[in-house]
Design an enzyme around this catalytic site. Sequence first.
Site, PDB file in Angstrom:
ATOM      1  N   VAL A  37       0.852  -1.190   0.000  1.00 50.05           N
ATOM      2  CA  VAL A  37       0.000   0.000   0.000  1.00 50.05           C
ATOM      3  C   VAL A  37       0.886   1.237   0.000  1.00 50.05           C
ATOM      4  O   VAL A  37       1.813   1.358   0.814  1.00 50.05           O
ATOM      5  CB  VAL A  37      -0.933   0.020   1.225  1.00 50.05           C
ATOM      6  CG1 VAL A  37      -1.847   1.245   1.163  1.00 50.05           C
ATOM      7  CG2 VAL A  37      -1.771  -1.261   1.277  1.00 50.05           C
ATOM      8  N   ASP A  48     -14.933  -9.691   8.935  1.00 46.33           N
ATOM      9  CA  ASP A  48     -13.704  -9.439   9.687  1.00 46.33           C
ATOM     10  C   ASP A  48     -13.732  -8.045  10.288  1.00 46.33           C
ATOM     11  O   ASP A  48     -12.778  -7.285  10.162  1.00 46.33           O
ATOM     12  CB  ASP A  48     -12.489  -9.613   8.778  1.00 46.33           C
ATOM     13  CG  ASP A  48     -11.189  -9.664   9.571  1.00 46.33           C
ATOM     14  OD1 ASP A  48     -11.249  -9.954  10.781  1.00 46.33           O
ATOM     15  OD2 ASP A  48     -10.123  -9.404   8.993  1.00 46.33           O
TER      16      ASP A  48
END
EC number: 2.7.11.-
Length: 733
Positions: free
Chosen positions: A26, A134
Amino acid sequence: MAQFTGRVVGDYLVGRQIGSGSFSVVWEARHRVDGTEVAIKEIAMDRLNKKLQESLMSEIFILRRINHPNIIRLIDMIKSPGKVHLVLEYCKGGDLSVYVQRHGIVPEATAKHFMQQLAAGLQVLRDNNIIHRDLKPQNLLLSTNENDADLKIADFGFARSLQPRGLAETLCGSPLYMAPEIMQLQKYDAKADLWSVGAILFQLVTGRTPFTGNSQIQLLQNIIRSTELHFPGDCRDLSLDCIDLCQKLLRRNPVERLTFEEFFNHPFLSDRQSYDFSRSRLGLRTMDGFLSSGSSPSRNMEESSQEDCLPFLLDDDSSGPEGSPSYLKKTSSMKSSSGIKVDTRIERKEVESSPLKHTELTSGYSSFNQKVENDRFRFETQINSDRRNRREPTGLTDSRSLIAPGRVDDSQDSMDQDFVLVSGPPVDMPSSSSSSSKPYNFPFKSQSPPVELFNRSISSTAPMPIIGATSNSIGQFGSLDSQYSAPSTSHGSLDLGDAFEQPSTHSLTRIRSLRKYAATIAELVYERIESDKHLEAFSIQLAILAIWKQALHICHTQAISGLEGSPSQDINKLRSSSLKHDTHSSNKVTDLSHDGSEEISSQIQRQFIQEIELAEELAKSIEPGNTKMPDAMETIFEAALDLGKLGGVKEVMGDTENAGNQYSKAVRLLVFLLVEAPMLILNPPLSLTNSVRYRLRTYIDFLSRRLKHLQSHRRSSAGQMQGSSLAMMNRQS
């Protein structure tokens, strides 16, 4: 922003690295024209298997159409050789876990602010058929470092699938917020998200998670042993509403847990601003055959029971999905150019845990095991509106419909799925409702006694009689093999002649059908062998043995009693057709005895022996201590839903050939469950209630119409291409 690295991705200047995973990195980036800051997730596609790639692309397809302030925005997707770059909204405040570490116990007012925003985001996901499996502080991002920052739900499947799951992260991350039904590998639904919400709220107002443990096993044991939720002594100032919400969200039994509607309307969140439903829904265009995506989010119980109609979770780990996982339908809430609607709501006490007899309906799926795989997507049909137009009743004996539960094939798969796309769930029932006790819910409650989809009562295992509705002559068929095509070869070869709920009275027709059922189900066995699910494979293999045993019984019965009046006539027709169509086939019936069944019986016996040998090999691989045998019928049913789901995904993606193949196999499995399975020599025998039969017929009807639609579309396309070619030839001449 950090110093420019010199890299350019699309219109973005790439800066410093701000995160990484097994398959992704990222980067912080800035638009080179307007200076907008973004986060770019760079994914190495060559490191993803085919399923992960499909799930990733399917999820992107869905998430690009969600626009809400409390959900991380996918701004763009940029492809380059071997890589996919996801341009995401940049959140300067980091994630909620960093905020909690920095502030410790947060004021209740701040916790309420974050919970209201989380609830708004979850409502959008729910209205778009997405379950985020999640939820944890690390996946909740903050727009700024301020107490009134906007909270945004992130990591829909990508992070879970792409990041390494080391022991530290496993024990310190998801499990602390993971619903017990998931940790126990039971069926679960969107209510698993609500447990996570409760754990997050508890941590915000107390500074610690509600349950802890030195290992995941100990953590689960602590949850199971607890009888009530204990708040620290220094939290005496919490409001009753806050305490009540925590207690009701952190109910170990998902049946007793709040429903989504009760959560959204809880007094603790009462001052939450409502959002515009029309803006939050997927902006999917309507295509023929699909329900419109703008259907009202509120549905009454009658509509819900019918709209449960295709519980295909595009979750693939399934599986999903889903995806996965997952997609659209013109006659449904989501659409595809073919006609599959993906309903818009998810919850469900239903999808939750579906332990049929001994096994739970499983995913995944996960549907798309990854996202869309993980996304379990349920396709809902036009049947509801059609029924309403015909003024047919919309309610079933049991209001709950078969909802494909999120399958948990194995612990790692279940953890790798971040959200599931499912078709609209039935309308929420209050947690105190007695509906959960209805006999044949497909959605099984994970903490309550198993509820069976198929009623399995122990009784005699004597061969079932050969009965059935009148069927067409079998003269059209060749030998058992000459006309047989593998389930995956052509969706035009599907034989629906046995779909009258009773097997054919013509011996050869029935044997041919049994052979096709066995071949399709055998694929499930090999899939599970490849996945090291030997116990499940063994269970299914026993069902295949029952199929071949029934075929042998038919041959013997015909030879002895001539049940169909003139058995030799059918056999001779079969031989004649075989000689015409396949004179060189090694499998054709070449030498029939006086009763015409000896060679066919010999073929079946050879196949039966081969299947016995495979069963013996599977039995050797089963570890000692496995006391519960998975229910093969439930596994087959789940597989049919997964195939239907996958067919919907393929159809939406424009792969009509494979879509037809998946639909064809799904129909064959469902017809098997409806027609032949109740007649097999099983212990205990399979018994279907009227409501279950109705549902199976509904699924068969829907998928058969999808098949017909695809075939019609292909013929139309072929005709247009031929016409264009002729026109071009005429112009040239």
